[in-house]
Design a protein around this motif. Structure first.
Motif, PDB file in Angstrom:
ATOM      1  N   LEU A 222       0.840  -1.212   0.000  1.00  0.00           N
ATOM      2  CA  LEU A 222       0.000   0.000   0.000  1.00  0.00           C
ATOM      3  C   LEU A 222       0.869   1.254   0.000  1.00  0.00           C
ATOM      4  O   LEU A 222       0.580   2.226  -0.695  1.00  0.00           O
ATOM      5  N   GLU A 223       1.960   1.211   0.765  1.00  0.00           N
ATOM      6  CA  GLU A 223       2.829   2.379   0.818  1.00  0.00           C
ATOM      7  C   GLU A 223       3.574   2.583  -0.500  1.00  0.00           C
ATOM      8  O   GLU A 223       3.799   3.717  -0.936  1.00  0.00           O
ATOM      9  N   GLN A 224       3.961   1.486  -1.164  1.00  0.00           N
ATOM     10  CA  GLN A 224       4.657   1.631  -2.440  1.00  0.00           C
ATOM     11  C   GLN A 224       3.735   2.155  -3.523  1.00  0.00           C
ATOM     12  O   GLN A 224       4.165   2.887  -4.404  1.00  0.00           O
ATOM     13  N   ALA A 225       2.448   1.782  -3.423  1.00  0.00           N
ATOM     14  CA  ALA A 225       1.491   2.317  -4.392  1.00  0.00           C
ATOM     15  C   ALA A 225       1.403   3.831  -4.224  1.00  0.00           C
ATOM     16  O   ALA A 225       1.279   4.582  -5.184  1.00  0.00           O
ATOM     17  N   ARG A 226       1.496   4.273  -2.998  1.00  0.00           N
ATOM     18  CA  ARG A 226       1.383   5.697  -2.696  1.00  0.00           C
ATOM     19  C   ARG A 226       2.650   6.444  -3.077  1.00  0.00           C
ATOM     20  O   ARG A 226       2.610   7.529  -3.662  1.00  0.00           O
ATOM     21  N   LEU A 227       3.820   5.848  -2.755  1.00  0.00           N
ATOM     22  CA  LEU A 227       5.079   6.581  -2.865  1.00  0.00           C
ATOM     23  C   LEU A 227       5.825   6.304  -4.160  1.00  0.00           C
ATOM     24  O   LEU A 227       6.760   7.031  -4.498  1.00  0.00           O
ATOM     25  N   GLY A 228       5.423   5.238  -4.861  1.00  0.00           N
ATOM     26  CA  GLY A 228       6.079   4.936  -6.133  1.00  0.00           C
ATOM     27  C   GLY A 228       7.567   4.702  -5.954  1.00  0.00           C
ATOM     28  O   GLY A 228       7.998   4.029  -5.017  1.00  0.00           O
ATOM     29  N   ASP A 229       8.393   5.300  -6.859  1.00  0.00           N
ATOM     30  CA  ASP A 229       9.840   5.057  -6.868  1.00  0.00           C
ATOM     31  C   ASP A 229      10.556   5.605  -5.649  1.00  0.00           C
ATOM     32  O   ASP A 229      11.723   5.291  -5.420  1.00  0.00           O
ATOM     33  N   ARG A 230       9.868   6.434  -4.887  1.00  0.00           N
ATOM     34  CA  ARG A 230      10.562   7.023  -3.730  1.00  0.00           C
ATOM     35  C   ARG A 230      10.826   5.997  -2.646  1.00  0.00           C
ATOM     36  O   ARG A 230      11.591   6.237  -1.717  1.00  0.00           O
ATOM     37  N   LEU A 231      10.142   4.849  -2.737  1.00  0.00           N
ATOM     38  CA  LEU A 231      10.340   3.826  -1.707  1.00  0.00           C
ATOM     39  C   LEU A 231      10.826   2.537  -2.360  1.00  0.00           C
ATOM     40  O   LEU A 231      10.149   1.945  -3.186  1.00  0.00           O
ATOM     41  N   ARG A 232      12.034   2.105  -1.993  1.00  0.00           N
ATOM     42  CA  ARG A 232      12.534   0.815  -2.454  1.00  0.00           C
ATOM     43  C   ARG A 232      12.721  -0.082  -1.247  1.00  0.00           C
ATOM     44  O   ARG A 232      13.051   0.385  -0.150  1.00  0.00           O
TER      45      ARG A 232
ATOM     46  N   ILE B 212      10.147   3.900   7.212  1.00  0.00           N
ATOM     47  CA  ILE B 212       9.669   4.685   6.070  1.00  0.00           C
ATOM     48  C   ILE B 212       9.620   6.163   6.456  1.00  0.00           C
ATOM     49  O   ILE B 212      10.038   7.045   5.701  1.00  0.00           O
ATOM     50  N   LYS B 213       9.138   6.395   7.664  1.00  0.00           N
ATOM     51  CA  LYS B 213       9.050   7.781   8.141  1.00  0.00           C
ATOM     52  C   LYS B 213      10.431   8.430   8.150  1.00  0.00           C
ATOM     53  O   LYS B 213      10.637   9.519   7.620  1.00  0.00           O
ATOM     54  N   HIS B 214      11.411   7.726   8.739  1.00  0.00           N
ATOM     55  CA  HIS B 214      12.766   8.272   8.805  1.00  0.00           C
ATOM     56  C   HIS B 214      13.450   8.264   7.454  1.00  0.00           C
ATOM     57  O   HIS B 214      14.155   9.191   7.090  1.00  0.00           O
ATOM     58  N   GLY B 215      13.236   7.155   6.719  1.00  0.00           N
ATOM     59  CA  GLY B 215      13.941   6.982   5.450  1.00  0.00           C
ATOM     60  C   GLY B 215      13.551   8.043   4.452  1.00  0.00           C
ATOM     61  O   GLY B 215      14.377   8.488   3.655  1.00  0.00           O
ATOM     62  N   LEU B 216      12.302   8.439   4.474  1.00  0.00           N
ATOM     63  CA  LEU B 216      11.854   9.406   3.487  1.00  0.00           C
ATOM     64  C   LEU B 216      11.981  10.837   3.983  1.00  0.00           C
ATOM     65  O   LEU B 216      11.782  11.778   3.233  1.00  0.00           O
ATOM     66  N   ALA B 217      12.343  10.967   5.263  1.00  0.00           N
ATOM     67  CA  ALA B 217      12.453  12.308   5.829  1.00  0.00           C
ATOM     68  C   ALA B 217      13.576  13.081   5.143  1.00  0.00           C
ATOM     69  O   ALA B 217      13.553  14.297   5.064  1.00  0.00           O
ATOM     70  N   SER B 218      14.556  12.326   4.623  1.00  0.00           N
ATOM     71  CA  SER B 218      15.678  12.995   3.974  1.00  0.00           C
ATOM     72  C   SER B 218      15.269  13.613   2.640  1.00  0.00           C
ATOM     73  O   SER B 218      16.029  14.340   2.037  1.00  0.00           O
ATOM     74  N   ALA B 219      14.033  13.249   2.194  1.00  0.00           N
ATOM     75  CA  ALA B 219      13.402  13.873   1.032  1.00  0.00           C
ATOM     76  C   ALA B 219      14.102  13.583  -0.280  1.00  0.00           C
ATOM     77  O   ALA B 219      13.571  12.857  -1.117  1.00  0.00           O
ATOM     78  N   GLU B 220      15.314  14.120  -0.482  1.00  0.00           N
ATOM     79  CA  GLU B 220      15.936  13.950  -1.791  1.00  0.00           C
ATOM     80  C   GLU B 220      16.300  12.487  -2.021  1.00  0.00           C
ATOM     81  O   GLU B 220      16.532  11.734  -1.094  1.00  0.00           O
ATOM     82  N   GLY B 221      16.319  12.064  -3.273  1.00  0.00           N
ATOM     83  CA  GLY B 221      16.598  10.674  -3.600  1.00  0.00           C
ATOM     84  C   GLY B 221      15.471   9.795  -3.118  1.00  0.00           C
ATOM     85  O   GLY B 221      14.349  10.244  -2.937  1.00  0.00           O
ATOM     86  N   SER B 222      15.784   8.531  -2.904  1.00  0.00           N
ATOM     87  CA  SER B 222      14.715   7.627  -2.527  1.00  0.00           C
ATOM     88  C   SER B 222      15.050   6.920  -1.226  1.00  0.00           C
ATOM     89  O   SER B 222      16.208   6.751  -0.867  1.00  0.00           O
ATOM     90  N   GLY B 223      14.003   6.524  -0.533  1.00  0.00           N
ATOM     91  CA  GLY B 223      14.187   5.782   0.700  1.00  0.00           C
ATOM     92  C   GLY B 223      14.424   4.313   0.382  1.00  0.00           C
ATOM     93  O   GLY B 223      13.734   3.743  -0.446  1.00  0.00           O
ATOM     94  N   LEU B 224      15.423   3.741   1.027  1.00  0.00           N
ATOM     95  CA  LEU B 224      15.685   2.313   0.855  1.00  0.00           C
ATOM     96  C   LEU B 224      15.498   1.634   2.207  1.00  0.00           C
ATOM     97  O   LEU B 224      16.174   1.977   3.181  1.00  0.00           O
ATOM     98  N   ILE B 225      14.567   0.687   2.252  1.00  0.00           N
ATOM     99  CA  ILE B 225      14.318  -0.059   3.485  1.00  0.00           C
ATOM    100  C   ILE B 225      14.855  -1.470   3.285  1.00  0.00           C
ATOM    101  O   ILE B 225      14.581  -2.094   2.266  1.00  0.00           O
TER     102      ILE B 225
END
Lengths: 243, 391
Positions: B265-275, B302-315
């Motif tokens: 569900l989160e990947q559907a929302r965030l697309g490429d920003r979440l790997r 996800i909260k922390h990983g994407l907080a950096s904003a630029e680039g993509s979050g990798l979990i």
């Protein structure tokens, strides 16, 4: 190939009923699909024409799905019953009514395939003669060798160099490699689903999508055990379940 | 409930039982004739069976089972258990004392008054004269849980009981009290674990639900098949999350399915920003873990990983087989934090408390994080733990 199954879908809510009927009509193993809006209409239909299976919503006004299933259980010929419910499965199982399967709303198409398989097996279930020796697998029991019917085995697992055959009650050491077992049991409904697992697909209870194209398989009689399905075996397994 | 905590309290109980055996032994001579040894064994058996009888709490049935043996141990003509509401159970040796049963019920008021004092008291067995009843005295030994008397063990006597007899009655009352306190603690701990789980479920944020529905709403227009798939995922996910609160344990496989649904569900929302990267050993799929210990870690990542904003979050999620433990680690490549900033109310603290209850403090979360370095949260789950089963 068994003849297509005629089914009746009973649900007082039109969208849920339509959707399940739609999914059923798309399945080659299903023949005629009828619908009923409540228990009364369902019973009227059944007195006019018998069906192979009734998909019963549990929560309906008036006579509910459990009452309906109790009445159907006394009919002859008796259609199989599949409960469709928004409740948790065990909440229904507690009522002790015999049902071929429980489906959760909303219904997943893949899950419905498993239900259809079960209905086919339920229809074909005439207790056969005792398994001949060729259908048995030798397992070690202390110093003795037991021959257990292949169909009792749910899954064979390679743990290091040792292979175990798991039945609902036991974990038997087997004197064969997994490859040897696979060769012998492929004709008995077994399929390699993972490097270390050979599963009996006649007892599939559920198949859930896991990560990166892998799946987790659960088998009747051994539902607490999640069996990994590797990506390279997933397509063949899905095709086998789909029929 | 926590098996570890229970072990500790059981050990305490054994010590109490042993102390009673010691006291009873000391009451007799120090020589160990066969009769003495028999008495010791009988006392020990008595303590054990009493503890077992009261495992399900103080009831008329459990009281009826142990009163005959208590009467024998205390050397009393008759014994009874009272609760503040009155007589719970009565036992008399055959003979005249049996007639005292109705008197014992009638004396409840004065006995409950003595019970309320919280201390061993000797009171008159009857409010007035009872011709024909040879019972005269009642020794009232209150049984307390958390400082308040919940019951009293009462022995009835024809003569003023000797100090040693009183001592036996008060020791047995103490034993029963310890048993009831243990039960009380068990229930409190179970209730605590359940309420922790309820609290955690409540933290599945409304944001998540609205975000998911927004995403699905958009896909209905652009990609109806995907929307349909997401609705099914959302239904399955919420069914698993909102399962009955008593489902305290689950298999790692089922816990990871919740994680997969959440990520879908989160990947559907965030697309490429979440790997997401995974490494799950098949050997650990069927170990037992407390319910909802991993999904909140992923949510946090996800909260922390994407907080950096630029680039993509990798979990990265790992579950690895290490001897008799399974090591589960969730890593993000986010901003990191320094020092770890938890406030005692968040999901991580909730998980920590539950891990502490179940496996002991050594199995709390290990958080490794530094500014700019991302964060890794690890937990080590024992693969075999007696008493811990999926519900």
């Amino acid at each position: 190939m068994s003849p297509p199954l005629d089914v009746l879908v009973v649900d007082d809510e039109a969208p849920a009923r339509d959707e399940l009927a739609f999914l059923l009509r798309g399945r080659p193993a299903i023949g005629r699909v009828d619908e009923a809006v409540d228990a009364e209409q369902c019973l009227q239909r059944l007195t006019r024409r018998s069906v192979d299976a009734v998909f019963v919503d549990i929560h309906m006004p008036g006579l509910d799905g459990l009452d309906l299933a109790r009445i159907i259980a006394r009919m002859s010929p008796r259609p199989s019953v599949v409960f469709v419910t928004a409740y948790e499965e065990h909440a229904v199982e507690a009522f002790g009514i015999e049902a071929v399967d429980f489906l959760m709303k909303p219904v997943r198409p893949e899950r419905l395939d498993i239900t259809v398989r079960r209905l086919q097996r339920a229809g074909a279930s005439t207790p056969g003669p005792e398994a001949p020796f060729s259908d048995r697998v030798a397992v070690a029991h202390g110093d003795e060798i037991l021959l257990i019917p292949a169909d009792e085995i749910r899954v064979a697992v390679a743990d290091g160099d040792q292979v175990f055959a798991l039945t609902p009650e036991h974990r038997w050491p087997v004197r064969a490699t997994l490859a040897e077992l696979e060769e012998r049991l492929t004709g008995h409904g077994f399929m390699r689903v993972h490097r270390s697992y050979l599963a009996n697909l006649r007892h599939v209870a559920s198949l859930e999508s896991f990560f990166n194209g892998t799946y987790l398989l659960k088998l009747d009689g051994l539902r607490d055990l999640a069996i990994p399905v590797s990506r390279r075996h997933a397509a063949a397994l899905r095709a086998a379940i789909r029929l | 409930m926590s098996p570890l905590g229970a072990f500790g309290l059981e050990a305490g109980l054994t010590a109490v039982a042993a102390a009673i055996v010691f006291l009873l032994l000391r009451r007799h001579s120090t020589s160990f004739e066969t009769a003495e040894q028999r008495a010791t064994l009988r006392t020990l058996a008595f303590a054990t069976s009493t503890l077992r009888s009261f495992r399900r709490g103080l009831t008329a049935a459990s009281a009826a089972r142990v009163l005959p043996e208590i009467a024998a141990q205390a050397g009393a003509k008759a014994v009874a258990l009272y609760t503040p509401r009155g007589l719970l159970a009565f036992h008399a040796a055959a003979g005249l004392a049996a007639r005292h049963r109705s008197h014992a019920a009638a004396a409840a008021a004065s006995i409950c008054e003595a019970m309320a004092s919280g201390r061993l008291r000797l009171v008159a067995a009857h409010a007035g004269p009872e011709p024909g009843c040879e019972i005269r005295h009642a020794a009232v030994a209150p049984i307390s849980v958390d400082g308040s008397p919940v019951a009293a063990l009462v022995s009835f006597h024809t003569h003023t009981p000797a100090p040693a007899e009183l001592r036996v009655v008060s020791d047995i009352a103490e034993l029963l009290g310890t048993r009831l306190r243990l039960r009380h603690a068990d229930r409190e701990r179970e209730e605590l674990a359940r309420s922790e789980l309820r609290a955690l479920r409540a933290q599945i944020s409304p944001h998540f639900i609205y975000n998911a529905l927004t995403t699905i709403g958009a896909f209905i227009r652009t990609d109806p098949e995907r929307a349909r798939e997401l609705v099914l995922e959302f239904a399955d996910f919420s069914r698993r999350i909102f399962r009955r609160p008593e489902v305290e344990f689950t298999s790692l496989a089922d816990e990871l399915i919740v994680v997969r649904q959440y990520l879908q569900l989160e990947q559907a929302r965030l697309g490429d920003r979440l790997r997401v990267r995974l490494n799950i050993d098949p050997e650990v799929l069927n170990i037992v873990v407390p319910t909802l210990v991993i999904q909140p870690l992923v949510e946090n990542a996800i909260k922390h990983g994407l907080a950096s904003a630029e680039g993509s979050g990798l979990i990265t999620i790992r579950a690895e087989d290490e001897d008799d433990e399974c090591v589960i680690a969730v890593t993000d490549n986010g901003a990191g934090f320094d020092p770890p900033d938890h406030d005692g109310h968040g999901a991580l603290d909730n998980i920590n408390r539950r891990l502490g209850h179940v496996f002991g403090d050594a199995h709390r979360l290990e958080i490794r994080s530094a500014a700019g370095q991302g964060t890794t949260i690890r937990l080590r789950v024992p693969k075999y733990r007696p008493g811990v089963h999926p519900s």
